[in-house]
Design a protein around this motif. Structure first.
Motif, short mmCIF file in Angstrom:
data_model
loop_
_atom_site.label_atom_id
_atom_site.label_comp_id
_atom_site.label_asym_id
_atom_site.label_seq_id
_atom_site.Cartn_x
_atom_site.Cartn_y
_atom_site.Cartn_z
N GLU A 113 6.51 12.23 -9.15
CA GLU A 113 6.93 10.68 -8.40
C GLU A 113 7.04 10.66 -6.58
OE1 GLU A 113 8.43 6.58 -7.62
OE2 GLU A 113 7.03 6.97 -9.64
N ASN A 166 10.77 3.91 1.73
CA ASN A 166 9.98 4.50 0.40
C ASN A 166 11.04 3.29 -0.92
OD1 ASN A 166 12.21 6.38 0.53
ND2 ASN A 166 10.47 7.62 0.99
N HIS A 167 10.45 3.38 -1.91
CA HIS A 167 11.69 2.94 -3.38
C HIS A 167 12.31 1.53 -2.60
CE1 HIS A 167 10.72 5.99 -5.76
NE2 HIS A 167 10.62 6.91 -4.58
N ASP A 173 7.16 1.74 -4.60
CA ASP A 173 7.02 2.95 -4.29
C ASP A 173 7.34 3.50 -2.86
OD1 ASP A 173 7.18 3.01 -7.57
OD2 ASP A 173 4.88 3.64 -7.33
N GLN A 225 1.85 2.54 -4.38
CA GLN A 225 2.55 2.83 -6.09
C GLN A 225 2.18 4.09 -6.39
OE1 GLN A 225 0.58 0.51 -9.47
NE2 GLN A 225 -0.38 -0.20 -8.23
#
Length: 199
Positions: free
Chosen positions: A59, A85-86, A100, A118
């Motif tokens: 990922e 991100n995240h 994500d 994602q």
């Protein structure tokens, strides 16, 4: 002329027809909806070798490859910037969610976009719940921006497949799909580059 290719997944209540790629947990199997006859588009690989060497999982590697190669820009025809991100946040009526990666985009007319991505490594599948949450997050936090949710996954030979998703009622649809094959500049096919041109 581009024509959208739609794949349908029913959620919420028993559907009259259950497509074979929809399972009881509400996931779309990318390997089942992916167009295996779709030609891959060769692009020069701009991923730093150190990133490829030290990516901790599929990922993370996928998100980095998409970011460094500007694949969201190429796929959507926008100028985009990774905002975070995240991203862990909350959505009213849902609770805590994690996105994500979140991009902000701009088109040639000056229209602004919010683009939740994602990333799906290995055999992971597109989550109907995650797609819904991404769209609800965008509506709550960026009500004046157009939301264009994206799913990304590695496919055969290390190519990257990108899917633009949309919700219509309780149905998740694939609006567009492209496969990108990242290669050294010396491996680019000059004839293929000319063939990519559109009127």
């Amino acid at each position: 002329m581009y024509r959208a290719r739609f794949s349908i997944v029913h959620i919420g209540g028993p559907p009259r027809i259950r497509p074979p790629f929809f399972n009881h947990k509400g996931f779309i199997g990318l390997n089942n909806i992916r167009d295996r006859h779709l030609a891959s588009i060769a692009l020069p690989d701009a991923t730093p070798e150190l990133i490829r060497a030290y990516a901790l999982d599929d990922e993370q590697a996928l998100l980095a490859i998409v970011r460094y190669n500007h694949l969201i820009d190429t796929f959507l025809g926008l100028t985009t910037y990774s905002l975070q991100n995240h991203l862990r946040t909350t959505v009213t009526g849902v609770g805590q969610i994690e996105i994500d990666e979140l991009y902000i985009g701009l088109d040639k007319h000056g229209c602004h976009y919010v683009i939740p991505v994602q990333a799906k490594g290995g055999r992971d599948q597109i989550g109907v719940v995650q797609t819904t949450q991404d769209i609800r997050f965008a509506a709550q936090n960026f009500p004046d921006l157009r939301c264009r949710p994206i799913a990304a996954q590695f496919v055969d030979g290390g190519s990257v497949a990108l899917f633009e998703l949309t919700l219509q009622g309780d149905v998740v649809r694939v609006v567009e799909e492209r496969h990108y094959r990242l290669v050294p500049e010396s491996d680019l096919d000059k004839e293929a580059i000319c063939a990519y041109r559109t009127d």
